[in-house]
Scaffold this motif. Structure first.
Motif, short mmCIF file in Angstrom:
data_model
loop_
_atom_site.label_atom_id
_atom_site.label_comp_id
_atom_site.label_asym_id
_atom_site.label_seq_id
_atom_site.Cartn_x
_atom_site.Cartn_y
_atom_site.Cartn_z
N GLY A 112 53.10 12.03 50.00
CA GLY A 112 53.11 11.84 48.55
C GLY A 112 51.78 11.43 47.96
N ALA A 113 50.80 11.11 48.80
CA ALA A 113 49.48 10.75 48.29
C ALA A 113 48.81 11.98 47.70
N PRO A 114 47.98 11.82 46.68
CA PRO A 114 47.30 12.99 46.11
C PRO A 114 46.39 13.65 47.13
N TRP A 115 46.33 14.97 47.11
CA TRP A 115 45.51 15.73 48.05
C TRP A 115 44.12 15.87 47.46
N VAL A 116 43.24 14.95 47.85
CA VAL A 116 41.87 14.95 47.34
C VAL A 116 40.92 14.61 48.47
N GLY A 155 47.83 14.38 52.06
CA GLY A 155 47.20 13.17 51.58
C GLY A 155 45.72 13.40 51.46
N SER A 208 33.44 15.69 44.88
CA SER A 208 34.69 16.21 45.40
C SER A 208 34.33 17.29 46.42
#
Length: 197
Positions: free
Chosen positions: A74-78, A2, A97
Motif C-alpha cells: 500500500g505504500a506509494p510506488w516512488v 512500495g 525522481s
C-alpha cells in the motif's frame, strides 16, 4: 509495491569535495535505524524476515541524512531523493525522481532537462565503458570514481545501518579506518561499534 522517499539535510560546513571517501568519513560517522518487517503475500518464499520499512539517520561529519524506505503493502510506488542543505552560504534543495519512466530533476524548485524515459541500467554500463576508455587504472582507483575501497566502505555503512535496525541502537565510528576494522571484527561479534550511552 512500495518505494522510498528519503530526505537529506547537509549542514553549512560539509566536508569539502576531495574525491576521497575517507576524507568525509574521517569527520566521524553515526548511523541509527529502526525497521518494521515486510509482510509478503507469499511468506513461504521468504526463508528469513526482511525489512519492509526502514527509518534511518546517518551523520557523516557535519552532514545529516534522514530517510525512509518503504516497501510495505500500500505504500506509494516512488523512487525519490530530496536533499536539502546549505552550500556557499545559501540554502539549496535537490529533488530527484528516478523511477523508470518517470524521472525528473528539480533544483531549488526549477525543473532541469531530464529524459524521463532514460534507462538507468543501460546508462550505468555505458558510463563504466566510457570511463574505462577515457581514464587509466590509477585514475579509476581513486578520485571521484567508485573503486574497491569506496565499495567496501559503502557496504559497511549499509551493514552498520542493518545492525542498528535489528537492535535499534546507534553505531558510531570515528574514521574510515575504524569502520573498516568494524567490518573485519563484526563477523565474530555483533556488539562492535555499538554506541554506548
Amino acid at each position: 509495491g512500495g518505494g522510498d522517499a528519503p530526505h537529506s539535510r547537509a549542514s553549512e560546513s560539509a566536508a569539502p569535495l576531495t574525491g576521497v571517501v575517507s576524507a568525509a568519513l574521517d569527520g566521524g560517522v553515526r548511523v541509527f535505524g529502526e525497521a518494521d518487517p515486510y509482510d509478503p503475500p507469499n511468506p513461504a518464499d521468504y526463508a528469513h524476515v526482511v525489512d519492509g520499512r526502514c527509518r534511518y539517520r546517518v551523520e557523516i561529519g557535519t552532514v545529516a541524512v534522514e530517510g525512509l524506505t518503504d516497501f510495505k503493502r500500500g505504500a506509494p510506488w516512488v523512487k525519490r531523493r530530496v536533499i536539502r542543505g546549505i552550500g556557499d552560504g545559501r540554502p539549496f534543495e535537490i529533488d530527484v525522481s528516478y523511477l523508470e519512466g518517470k524521472k525528473s530533476l528539480r533544483v531549488n524548485g526549477h525543473d532541469l532537462a531530464c529524459d524521463p524515459m532514460a534507462d538507468s541500467y543501460a546508462n550505468v554500463l555505458s558510463t563504466a565503458v566510457r570511463w574505462s576508455r577515457e581514464h587509466d587504472r590509477v585514475q579509476l582507483m581513486g578520485g571521484l570514481f567508485p573503486n574497491p575501497r569506496f565499495t567496501r566502505l559503502t557496504y559497511l555503512l549499509s551493514a552498520a545501518l542493518w545492525w542498528s535496525c535489528q537492535d535499534r541502537e546507534g553505531r558510531a565510528f570515528s574514521s574510515a579506518n575504524e569502520l573498516l576494522d568494524w567490518g573485519e571484527q563484526s563477523q565474530s561479534t555483533t556488539d562492535f561499534g555499538r554506541e554506548r550511552g
